[in-house]
Design a protein around this motif. Structure first.
Motif, PDB file in Angstrom:
ATOM      1  N   ALA A  39     -40.537   5.485 -27.591  1.00  0.00           N
ATOM      2  CA  ALA A  39     -39.491   5.245 -26.592  1.00  0.00           C
ATOM      3  C   ALA A  39     -39.814   5.968 -25.293  1.00  0.00           C
ATOM      4  CB  ALA A  39     -38.141   5.703 -27.129  1.00  0.00           C
ATOM      5  N   GLY A  40     -40.378   7.164 -25.373  1.00  0.00           N
ATOM      6  CA  GLY A  40     -40.768   7.893 -24.166  1.00  0.00           C
ATOM      7  C   GLY A  40     -41.879   7.185 -23.406  1.00  0.00           C
ATOM      8  N   VAL A  41     -42.870   6.692 -24.123  1.00  0.00           N
ATOM      9  CA  VAL A  41     -43.955   5.946 -23.475  1.00  0.00           C
ATOM     10  C   VAL A  41     -43.411   4.678 -22.834  1.00  0.00           C
ATOM     11  CG1 VAL A  41     -46.066   4.632 -23.923  1.00  0.00           C
ATOM     12  CG2 VAL A  41     -45.802   6.900 -24.894  1.00  0.00           C
ATOM     13  N   ALA A  42     -42.532   3.981 -23.543  1.00  0.00           N
ATOM     14  CA  ALA A  42     -41.948   2.753 -22.994  1.00  0.00           C
ATOM     15  C   ALA A  42     -41.112   3.035 -21.760  1.00  0.00           C
ATOM     16  CB  ALA A  42     -41.105   2.058 -24.063  1.00  0.00           C
ATOM     17  N   THR A  43     -40.418   4.164 -21.736  1.00  0.00           N
ATOM     18  CA  THR A  43     -39.587   4.513 -20.585  1.00  0.00           C
ATOM     19  C   THR A  43     -40.435   4.815 -19.364  1.00  0.00           C
ATOM     20  OG1 THR A  43     -37.869   5.394 -22.015  1.00  0.00           O
ATOM     21  CG2 THR A  43     -37.869   6.154 -19.734  1.00  0.00           C
ATOM     22  N   PHE A  44     -41.479   5.590 -19.535  1.00  0.00           N
ATOM     23  CA  PHE A  44     -42.265   6.025 -18.383  1.00  0.00           C
ATOM     24  C   PHE A  44     -43.275   4.985 -17.912  1.00  0.00           C
ATOM     25  CE2 PHE A  44     -40.919  10.207 -20.076  1.00  0.00           C
ATOM     26  CZ  PHE A  44     -40.187  10.598 -18.968  1.00  0.00           C
ATOM     27  N   THR A  45     -43.564   3.963 -18.714  1.00  0.00           N
ATOM     28  CA  THR A  45     -44.519   2.937 -18.294  1.00  0.00           C
ATOM     29  C   THR A  45     -43.841   1.611 -17.972  1.00  0.00           C
ATOM     30  OG1 THR A  45     -44.938   2.273 -20.579  1.00  0.00           O
ATOM     31  CG2 THR A  45     -46.391   3.959 -19.637  1.00  0.00           C
ATOM     32  N   ASP A  46     -42.529   1.615 -17.866  1.00  0.00           N
ATOM     33  CA  ASP A  46     -41.774   0.382 -17.643  1.00  0.00           C
ATOM     34  C   ASP A  46     -42.134  -0.291 -16.325  1.00  0.00           C
ATOM     35  OD1 ASP A  46     -39.798  -1.574 -18.087  1.00  0.00           O
ATOM     36  OD2 ASP A  46     -38.375  -0.444 -16.859  1.00  0.00           O
ATOM     37  N   ASN A  47     -42.408   0.456 -15.282  1.00  0.00           N
ATOM     38  CA  ASN A  47     -42.683  -0.112 -13.957  1.00  0.00           C
ATOM     39  C   ASN A  47     -44.164  -0.191 -13.612  1.00  0.00           C
ATOM     40  OD1 ASN A  47     -39.981  -0.594 -13.294  1.00  0.00           O
ATOM     41  ND2 ASN A  47     -39.702   1.569 -12.797  1.00  0.00           N
ATOM     42  N   TRP A  48     -45.038   0.067 -14.549  1.00  0.00           N
ATOM     43  CA  TRP A  48     -46.471  -0.026 -14.288  1.00  0.00           C
ATOM     44  C   TRP A  48     -46.915  -1.470 -14.502  1.00  0.00           C
ATOM     45  CZ3 TRP A  48     -49.176   4.662 -17.048  1.00  0.00           C
ATOM     46  CH2 TRP A  48     -48.669   5.852 -16.526  1.00  0.00           C
ATOM     47  N   PRO A  49     -47.478  -2.111 -13.500  1.00  0.00           N
ATOM     48  CA  PRO A  49     -47.882  -3.513 -13.646  1.00  0.00           C
ATOM     49  C   PRO A  49     -48.884  -3.747 -14.778  1.00  0.00           C
ATOM     50  CG  PRO A  49     -47.899  -2.879 -11.346  1.00  0.00           C
ATOM     51  CD  PRO A  49     -47.662  -1.633 -12.137  1.00  0.00           C
ATOM     52  N   LEU A  50     -49.784  -2.821 -15.012  1.00  0.00           N
ATOM     53  CA  LEU A  50     -50.755  -2.992 -16.089  1.00  0.00           C
ATOM     54  C   LEU A  50     -50.059  -3.075 -17.449  1.00  0.00           C
ATOM     55  CD1 LEU A  50     -53.701  -3.110 -17.008  1.00  0.00           C
ATOM     56  CD2 LEU A  50     -53.651  -0.629 -17.178  1.00  0.00           C
ATOM     57  N   PHE A  51     -49.092  -2.206 -17.690  1.00  0.00           N
ATOM     58  CA  PHE A  51     -48.355  -2.232 -18.947  1.00  0.00           C
ATOM     59  C   PHE A  51     -47.454  -3.457 -19.031  1.00  0.00           C
ATOM     60  CE2 PHE A  51     -49.807   2.025 -19.347  1.00  0.00           C
ATOM     61  CZ  PHE A  51     -49.753   2.313 -20.695  1.00  0.00           C
ATOM     62  N   GLN A  52     -46.895  -3.871 -17.899  1.00  0.00           N
ATOM     63  CA  GLN A  52     -46.034  -5.054 -17.891  1.00  0.00           C
ATOM     64  C   GLN A  52     -46.816  -6.291 -18.317  1.00  0.00           C
ATOM     65  OE1 GLN A  52     -44.383  -5.286 -13.985  1.00  0.00           O
ATOM     66  NE2 GLN A  52     -42.883  -3.671 -14.356  1.00  0.00           N
ATOM     67  N   LYS A  53     -47.996  -6.464 -17.750  1.00  0.00           N
ATOM     68  CA  LYS A  53     -48.798  -7.644 -18.072  1.00  0.00           C
ATOM     69  C   LYS A  53     -49.413  -7.560 -19.458  1.00  0.00           C
ATOM     70  CE  LYS A  53     -49.932  -8.571 -13.274  1.00  0.00           C
ATOM     71  NZ  LYS A  53     -50.958  -8.475 -12.249  1.00  0.00           N
ATOM     72  N   THR A  54     -49.827  -6.367 -19.859  1.00  0.00           N
ATOM     73  CA  THR A  54     -50.532  -6.217 -21.127  1.00  0.00           C
ATOM     74  C   THR A  54     -49.596  -6.216 -22.327  1.00  0.00           C
ATOM     75  OG1 THR A  54     -52.194  -4.902 -19.977  1.00  0.00           O
ATOM     76  CG2 THR A  54     -52.213  -4.805 -22.363  1.00  0.00           C
ATOM     77  N   TYR A  56     -45.519  -5.667 -22.188  1.00  0.00           N
ATOM     78  CA  TYR A  56     -44.098  -6.011 -22.126  1.00  0.00           C
ATOM     79  C   TYR A  56     -43.836  -7.507 -21.961  1.00  0.00           C
ATOM     80  CZ  TYR A  56     -43.609  -0.994 -21.592  1.00  0.00           C
ATOM     81  OH  TYR A  56     -43.674   0.346 -21.792  1.00  0.00           O
ATOM     82  N   GLN A  57     -44.674  -8.221 -21.229  1.00  0.00           N
ATOM     83  CA  GLN A  57     -44.461  -9.653 -21.049  1.00  0.00           C
ATOM     84  C   GLN A  57     -44.709 -10.437 -22.336  1.00  0.00           C
ATOM     85  OE1 GLN A  57     -46.783 -11.044 -17.742  1.00  0.00           O
ATOM     86  NE2 GLN A  57     -45.570  -9.915 -16.238  1.00  0.00           N
ATOM     87  N   LYS A  58     -45.356  -9.835 -23.312  1.00  0.00           N
ATOM     88  CA  LYS A  58     -45.673 -10.517 -24.571  1.00  0.00           C
ATOM     89  C   LYS A  58     -44.633 -10.274 -25.662  1.00  0.00           C
ATOM     90  CE  LYS A  58     -50.513 -10.321 -23.416  1.00  0.00           C
ATOM     91  NZ  LYS A  58     -51.812  -9.749 -23.707  1.00  0.00           N
ATOM     92  N   ILE A  59     -43.560  -9.543 -25.340  1.00  0.00           N
ATOM     93  CA  ILE A  59     -42.505  -9.294 -26.314  1.00  0.00           C
ATOM     94  C   ILE A  59     -41.653 -10.563 -26.424  1.00  0.00           C
ATOM     95  CG2 ILE A  59     -40.464  -7.915 -26.857  1.00  0.00           C
ATOM     96  CD1 ILE A  59     -41.717  -5.644 -25.222  1.00  0.00           C
ATOM     97  N   PRO A  60     -41.455 -11.081 -27.632  1.00  0.00           N
ATOM     98  CA  PRO A  60     -40.653 -12.300 -27.767  1.00  0.00           C
ATOM     99  C   PRO A  60     -39.214 -12.090 -27.302  1.00  0.00           C
ATOM    100  CG  PRO A  60     -41.830 -11.815 -29.802  1.00  0.00           C
ATOM    101  CD  PRO A  60     -42.004 -10.630 -28.905  1.00  0.00           C
ATOM    102  N   PHE A  61     -38.662 -13.119 -26.683  1.00  0.00           N
ATOM    103  CA  PHE A  61     -37.272 -13.217 -26.233  1.00  0.00           C
ATOM    104  C   PHE A  61     -36.942 -12.364 -25.010  1.00  0.00           C
ATOM    105  CE2 PHE A  61     -37.012 -14.036 -30.864  1.00  0.00           C
ATOM    106  CZ  PHE A  61     -36.710 -15.382 -30.794  1.00  0.00           C
TER     107      PHE A  61
END
Length: 77
Positions: A39-54, A56-61
């Motif tokens: 949860a900490g990693v997800a919180t602090f990387t929420d606005n990083w474009p690399l993490f978003q594309k790699t 978060y965008q692949k999470i269903p729904f």
């Protein structure tokens, strides 16, 4: 009186050098701290474009939350 030739030794089951009983006792604690770290990693990387594309965008729904569609009026040529 019966004669005992020596102590009766039993082999305790181990997992990687740790007793299985102790490993089972630590599973809930390790799961809690693992979830907290995730949860900490997800919180602090929420606005990083690399993490978003790699990731978060692949999470269903809910992956569409991180897809950015820029309006044609806002693009520069």
């Amino acid at each position: 009186m019966a004669y005992i030739s020596g102590p009766v030794l039993k082999h305790a089951a181990t997992l990687g050098g740790f007793h299985v009983k102790n490993v089972i006792a630590y599973v809930p604690v390790l799961a809690f701290w693992g979830a907290a770290a995730g949860a900490g990693v997800a919180t602090f990387t929420d606005n990083w474009p690399l993490f978003q594309k790699t990731f978060y965008q692949k999470i269903p729904f809910i992956g569409n939350h991180w897809v950015h569609n820029v309006d044609p009026e806002d693009t520069y040529y």
